[in-house]
Design a protein around this motif. Structure first.
Motif, PDB file in Angstrom:
ATOM      1  N   PHE A 231       1.396  11.346  -7.456  1.00 17.64           N
ATOM      2  CA  PHE A 231       0.316  10.869  -6.597  1.00 17.64           C
ATOM      3  C   PHE A 231      -0.686  10.022  -7.381  1.00 17.64           C
ATOM      4  CE2 PHE A 231      -1.074  14.856  -8.436  1.00 17.64           C
ATOM      5  CZ  PHE A 231      -2.410  14.643  -8.757  1.00 17.64           C
ATOM      6  N   PHE A 232      -1.409   9.184  -6.645  1.00 15.31           N
ATOM      7  CA  PHE A 232      -2.577   8.493  -7.178  1.00 15.31           C
ATOM      8  C   PHE A 232      -3.733   8.719  -6.213  1.00 15.31           C
ATOM      9  CE2 PHE A 232      -0.387   5.329  -4.538  1.00 15.31           C
ATOM     10  CZ  PHE A 232      -1.418   4.854  -3.738  1.00 15.31           C
ATOM     11  N   THR A 255      -3.838  -1.974 -11.194  1.00 16.50           N
ATOM     12  CA  THR A 255      -4.290  -3.007 -10.264  1.00 16.50           C
ATOM     13  C   THR A 255      -3.178  -3.391  -9.293  1.00 16.50           C
ATOM     14  OG1 THR A 255      -5.779  -3.893 -11.941  1.00 16.50           O
ATOM     15  CG2 THR A 255      -5.259  -5.330 -10.074  1.00 16.50           C
ATOM     16  N   VAL A 256      -3.500  -3.439  -7.997  1.00 17.28           N
ATOM     17  CA  VAL A 256      -2.550  -3.892  -6.983  1.00 17.28           C
ATOM     18  C   VAL A 256      -2.433  -5.412  -7.087  1.00 17.28           C
ATOM     19  CG1 VAL A 256      -2.029  -3.974  -4.522  1.00 17.28           C
ATOM     20  CG2 VAL A 256      -3.156  -1.959  -5.493  1.00 17.28           C
ATOM     21  N   LEU A 257      -1.201  -5.905  -7.221  1.00 12.60           N
ATOM     22  CA  LEU A 257      -0.985  -7.319  -7.533  1.00 12.60           C
ATOM     23  C   LEU A 257      -0.584  -8.170  -6.338  1.00 12.60           C
ATOM     24  CD1 LEU A 257       0.927  -6.937 -10.934  1.00 12.60           C
ATOM     25  CD2 LEU A 257      -1.517  -7.306 -10.566  1.00 12.60           C
ATOM     26  N   ASP A 258      -0.199  -7.551  -5.229  1.00  9.28           N
ATOM     27  CA  ASP A 258       0.159  -8.335  -4.047  1.00  9.28           C
ATOM     28  C   ASP A 258      -0.156  -7.515  -2.801  1.00  9.28           C
ATOM     29  OD1 ASP A 258       2.195  -6.485  -3.764  1.00  9.28           O
ATOM     30  OD2 ASP A 258       3.835  -7.879  -4.176  1.00  9.28           O
ATOM     31  N   PHE A 292      -3.074   1.912   6.029  1.00  9.89           N
ATOM     32  CA  PHE A 292      -3.823   2.300   4.814  1.00  9.89           C
ATOM     33  C   PHE A 292      -3.859   1.088   3.902  1.00  9.89           C
ATOM     34  CE2 PHE A 292      -4.511   4.277   0.686  1.00  9.89           C
ATOM     35  CZ  PHE A 292      -5.435   5.279   0.984  1.00  9.89           C
ATOM     36  N   SER A 293      -5.031   0.583   3.626  1.00  8.24           N
ATOM     37  CA  SER A 293      -5.162  -0.660   2.884  1.00  8.24           C
ATOM     38  C   SER A 293      -4.992  -0.456   1.369  1.00  8.24           C
ATOM     39  CB  SER A 293      -6.544  -1.292   3.148  1.00  8.24           C
ATOM     40  OG  SER A 293      -6.709  -2.437   2.344  1.00  8.24           O
ATOM     41  N   LEU A 294      -4.078  -1.220   0.800  1.00  7.26           N
ATOM     42  CA  LEU A 294      -3.977  -1.353  -0.652  1.00  7.26           C
ATOM     43  C   LEU A 294      -4.039  -2.850  -0.959  1.00  7.26           C
ATOM     44  CD1 LEU A 294      -1.127   1.180  -1.612  1.00  7.26           C
ATOM     45  CD2 LEU A 294      -3.571   1.461  -1.905  1.00  7.26           C
ATOM     46  N   ALA A 295      -5.216  -3.413  -0.776  1.00 10.76           N
ATOM     47  CA  ALA A 295      -5.379  -4.858  -0.868  1.00 10.76           C
ATOM     48  C   ALA A 295      -5.196  -5.352  -2.292  1.00 10.76           C
ATOM     49  CB  ALA A 295      -6.770  -5.245  -0.347  1.00 10.76           C
ATOM     50  N   ARG A 296      -4.744  -6.582  -2.401  1.00  5.03           N
ATOM     51  CA  ARG A 296      -4.589  -7.239  -3.697  1.00  5.03           C
ATOM     52  C   ARG A 296      -5.908  -7.139  -4.486  1.00  5.03           C
ATOM     53  NH1 ARG A 296      -1.258 -12.150  -4.625  1.00  5.03           N
ATOM     54  NH2 ARG A 296      -0.924 -11.991  -2.376  1.00  5.03           N
ATOM     55  N   GLY A 297      -5.835  -6.732  -5.733  1.00  3.68           N
ATOM     56  CA  GLY A 297      -7.017  -6.589  -6.555  1.00  3.68           C
ATOM     57  C   GLY A 297      -7.590  -5.184  -6.596  1.00  3.68           C
ATOM     58  N   THR A 298      -7.151  -4.317  -5.699  1.00  2.63           N
ATOM     59  CA  THR A 298      -7.593  -2.916  -5.707  1.00  2.63           C
ATOM     60  C   THR A 298      -7.149  -2.239  -7.001  1.00  2.63           C
ATOM     61  OG1 THR A 298      -7.495  -2.769  -3.295  1.00  2.63           O
ATOM     62  CG2 THR A 298      -7.390  -0.697  -4.524  1.00  2.63           C
ATOM     63  N   VAL A 299      -8.005  -1.416  -7.573  1.00  2.00           N
ATOM     64  CA  VAL A 299      -7.651  -0.643  -8.771  1.00  2.00           C
ATOM     65  C   VAL A 299      -7.477   0.819  -8.359  1.00  2.00           C
ATOM     66  CG1 VAL A 299      -8.330   0.074 -11.085  1.00  2.00           C
ATOM     67  CG2 VAL A 299      -8.895  -2.222 -10.279  1.00  2.00           C
ATOM     68  N   LEU A 300      -6.287   1.332  -8.590  1.00  3.63           N
ATOM     69  CA  LEU A 300      -5.962   2.692  -8.159  1.00  3.63           C
ATOM     70  C   LEU A 300      -6.312   3.709  -9.232  1.00  3.63           C
ATOM     71  CD1 LEU A 300      -2.432   1.990  -6.603  1.00  3.63           C
ATOM     72  CD2 LEU A 300      -4.673   1.949  -5.485  1.00  3.63           C
TER      73      LEU A 300
END
Length: 301
Positions: A231-232, A255-258, A292-300
């Motif tokens: 999990f994250f 970081t989410v890349l796309d 559930f948003s995991l937009a580009r640039g998000t840091v998990l």
């Protein structure tokens, strides 16, 4: 042959059924006591307990064995040729190890001495091993230290999950214990210089560290689902990663890349392909991302 069988989880069930089908006299089945489970926390017997009842076998569920002299005496009174042990969950004291005529034989899910300990199936996948297997060993007081009687190797493929490997090893263990009882092979000491350990897993072992390389994280996903799960953390929720694949690429770790759940790792990137929010059904990434948003640039986290 007059036997006791000692095991608790689903891994041990094929061996119990194979011994019964082969005509062995199973004098008693020992397993962990029923535990609260499910939303209602009802007392639920373990898989071996249920299988033993299906086969009409007597079941014993002592909560402890170490200092229970009455349990030691009852075990000795069974007059056993051997005891077969498979993921029982309790340590057998010397009085019980010595009681059967041919000792206590353990079905261990690794090619000993590699991966002694509580979680050998998970450890083999985590380490990227090309194979693991089953070892039948005669038990001693040490942790998986006894002499080896028989081995059977089982390959680990690039897409092997812990459940796949668990099931194949359980069937191999059932085959091999029948051979060990029939053939009574001599024990071979384990080479101590090759020992590795697989400690008991905790929930925290499933937390994804994005500083790790993508290949290692993909193995972690395959090794730790369904339990303890990988999990994250994002937006205040622990999101489970149920499937993923490594992809060439680079970026700041975590970081989410796309827009399709590609996440940078310490080395390479990881495409998340199946995810699950708490209390929700598992979803393929495309469906998951619609809610559930995991937009580009998000840091998990």
């Amino acid at each position: 042959m007059r036997l006791a069988f000692m095991g608790s989880p689903g891994f041990a069930v094929p061996a119990l059924r194979a011994l019964h089908a082969a005509g062995h006299d199973i004098a008693a089945v020992y397993c962990q006591p029923p535990r609260p489970a499910g939303r209602g926390q009802r007392e639920t017997p373990c898989p071996v307990h249920r299988a033993a009842l299906d086969l009409g076998l007597p079941v014993r569920t002592p909560a402890r064995l170490k200092r229970d002299a009455a349990e030691h005496a009852a075990f000795a009174a069974l007059g056993l040729d051997a005891a077969v042990v498979a993921a029982y969950g309790l340590i057998l004291p010397r009085a019980m190890l010595d009681a059967p005529r041919r000792g206590c034989l353990n079905i261990h899910a690794s090619l000993l001495p590699r991966w002694r300990g509580a979680a050998p199936i998970h450890a083999a996948i985590l380490a990227g091993d090309a194979e693991t297997g089953i070892t039948i060993m005669r038990m001693e007081e040490g942790l998986d230290t006894g002499p080896m009687l028989l081995k059977e190797a089982v390959p680990i493929f690039p897409a092997t999950t812990v459940q796949d490997l668990h099931d194949r090893l359980a069937e191999a263990g059932a085959r091999l214990i029948l051979r060990a009882l029939a053939e009574d092979p001599p024990g071979v000491p384990q080479p101590e210089e090759r020992v590795t350990y697989a400690p008991k897993l905790t929930k925290e072992d499933g937390r994804i560290d994005w500083q790790d390389d993508a290949a290692a994280l993909e193995r972690r996903v395959r090794a730790l689902n369904p339990w303890p799960g990988t999990f994250f953390t994002h937006a205040g929720e622990q999101v489970r990663v149920l499937a993923a694949r490594p992809v060439p690429g680079a970026g700041p770790p975590g970081t989410v890349l796309d827009d399709a759940a590609l996440v940078a790792c310490g080395e390479g990137t990881l495409r998340l392909t199946r995810l699950q929010r708490p209390g929700r059904a598992p979803l393929d990434a495309e469906a998951f991302l619609r809610g559930f948003s995991l937009a580009r640039g998000t840091v998990l986290g």
